[in-house]
Design a protein around this motif. Structure first.
Motif, mmCIF file in Angstrom:
data_model
loop_
_atom_site.group_PDB
_atom_site.id
_atom_site.type_symbol
_atom_site.label_atom_id
_atom_site.label_comp_id
_atom_site.label_asym_id
_atom_site.label_seq_id
_atom_site.Cartn_x
_atom_site.Cartn_y
_atom_site.Cartn_z
ATOM 1 N N ASN A 182 0.804 -1.221 0.000
ATOM 2 C CA ASN A 182 0.000 0.000 0.000
ATOM 3 C C ASN A 182 0.842 1.278 0.000
ATOM 4 N N LYS A 183 2.128 1.111 -0.235
ATOM 5 C CA LYS A 183 3.030 2.269 -0.238
ATOM 6 C C LYS A 183 2.824 3.096 -1.511
ATOM 7 N N MET A 184 2.585 4.378 -1.362
ATOM 8 C CA MET A 184 2.391 5.288 -2.494
ATOM 9 C C MET A 184 3.533 6.306 -2.537
ATOM 10 N N VAL A 185 3.925 6.696 -3.738
ATOM 11 C CA VAL A 185 4.999 7.687 -3.906
ATOM 12 C C VAL A 185 4.613 8.684 -4.995
ATOM 13 N N TRP A 186 5.205 9.853 -4.935
ATOM 14 C CA TRP A 186 5.047 10.849 -5.997
ATOM 15 C C TRP A 186 6.179 10.671 -7.003
ATOM 16 N N ASN A 214 10.035 5.833 -17.654
ATOM 17 C CA ASN A 214 11.156 6.774 -17.518
ATOM 18 C C ASN A 214 10.751 7.831 -16.482
ATOM 19 N N THR A 215 10.712 7.412 -15.220
ATOM 20 C CA THR A 215 10.219 8.274 -14.142
ATOM 21 C C THR A 215 11.226 8.304 -12.992
ATOM 22 N N ARG A 216 11.034 9.262 -12.118
ATOM 23 C CA ARG A 216 11.845 9.328 -10.899
ATOM 24 C C ARG A 216 10.982 9.832 -9.745
ATOM 25 N N GLN A 217 11.332 9.374 -8.558
ATOM 26 C CA GLN A 217 10.574 9.793 -7.381
ATOM 27 C C GLN A 217 10.915 11.234 -7.020
ATOM 28 N N THR A 218 9.908 11.968 -6.544
ATOM 29 C CA THR A 218 10.135 13.357 -6.156
ATOM 30 C C THR A 218 9.966 13.510 -4.655
#
Length: 218
Positions: A182-186, A214-218
C-alpha cells in the motif's frame, strides 16, 4: 596573407579572423591582390571551392561545400541536402524539415557526450525527439551502452514502448512484500513532465499519463 594560411591545419586549431582577410598572395606568381578565386596575373585557380564571404579556399570539392547565410559559415554535405532552421539557428538534414522539434539555439552548445561545440563541428549531428542535438556517433555510443535518455533533459531518445511492455510483465510477475503493498509515492515523468501519485514498486514506477517507466521519485 597566403592562401595556405587560410587553408589552416585544423589539428592545431589556430584562430584566423577569416572574414577580415583583404589581400592574398598567389603562391605561383607572387602577385598580391584582393581575395578572389583566380589570380589576376597568372590566372591560376586558388581553390576549386571559393567563398567570398568566408574567404575560404578548398580544392577538395567532394565535400560538397556550400555557404549558409543563416549560419554565416560554410558547411559541407551539399546545400540540397540541408535546410536552415532560423529558430534553432542551424542547418539540419532535409529529412528533418517537417518533423524536428524546434529548440532555440539548439546547436549553439557543446555535445552532451563529447563536449565538442556542435555549431562548428565537422561530424554529423542529429536531433533527438526532445529537440536537443548531439553527434550521431555519440548517440550511437549511448545506445551501445544501453543509455536511452537525453543527457540534458532525460527524455527518451527512441520509441521505448516494447521495453515498457517488458517492465509490465516483470512487475506483474514480482509481487511486492506485504509491508509495501500500500506504499504510495510521488513521481515525475521525464517523458511527459507530469507528476503523479502512484503505487511504489521495486522495479519501477509507471506514469499513468503516458505509460512511460522513464520516471523518478520526487
Amino acid at each position: 596573407m597566403y592562401q595556405n594560411d587560410i587553408n589552416i591545419d585544423q589539428k592545431h586549431r589556430h584562430d584566423i579572423p577569416r572574414h577580415q582577410v583583404k589581400q592574398v598572395i598567389c603562391s605561383l606568381c607572387g602577385t598580391e591582390q584582393e581575395v578572389q578565386q583566380n589570380c589576376i596575373n597568372c590566372g591560376v585557380c586558388m581553390g576549386k571551392y571559393f567563398c567570398g564571404t568566408c574567404k575560404l579556399f578548398d580544392d577538395d570539392i567532394s565535400k560538397q561545400q556550400y555557404h549558409c547565410s543563416g549560419c554565416g559559415i560554410c558547411r559541407t554535405g551539399g546545400s540540397e541536402n540541408f535546410f536552415h532552421c532560423y529558430k534553432c539557428g542551424c542547418c539540419y538534414s532535409t529529412l528533418l524539415k517537417n518533423s524536428h522539434p524546434c529548440v532555440e539555439g539548439a546547436m549553439h552548445h557543446d555535445c552532451p557526450v563529447c563536449f565538442e561545440y556542435l555549431f562548428e563541428s565537422r561530424n554529423d549531428v542529429t536531433v533527438m525527439p526532445c529537440g536537443h542535438t548531439i553527434h550521431k556517433s555519440c548517440l550511437n555510443e549511448m545506445r551501445e551502452h544501453f543509455q536511452y535518455s537525453c543527457p540534458l533533459c532525460l527524455k527518451s531518445v527512441c520509441d521505448m514502448s516494447k521495453v515498457w511492455e517488458k517492465f509490465d510483465i516483470e512487475i506483474a510477475a514480482t509481487p511486492m512484500p506485504e509491508q509495501y503493498q500500500n506504499k504510495m509515492v510521488w513521481i515525475l515523468c521525464n517523458d511527459c513532465g507530469k507528476t503523479s501519485h502512484v503505487q511504489f514498486h521495486f522495479v519501477a514506477q509507471k506514469c499513468p499519463n503516458c505509460k512511460s517507466y522513464n520516471t523518478r521519485q520526487t
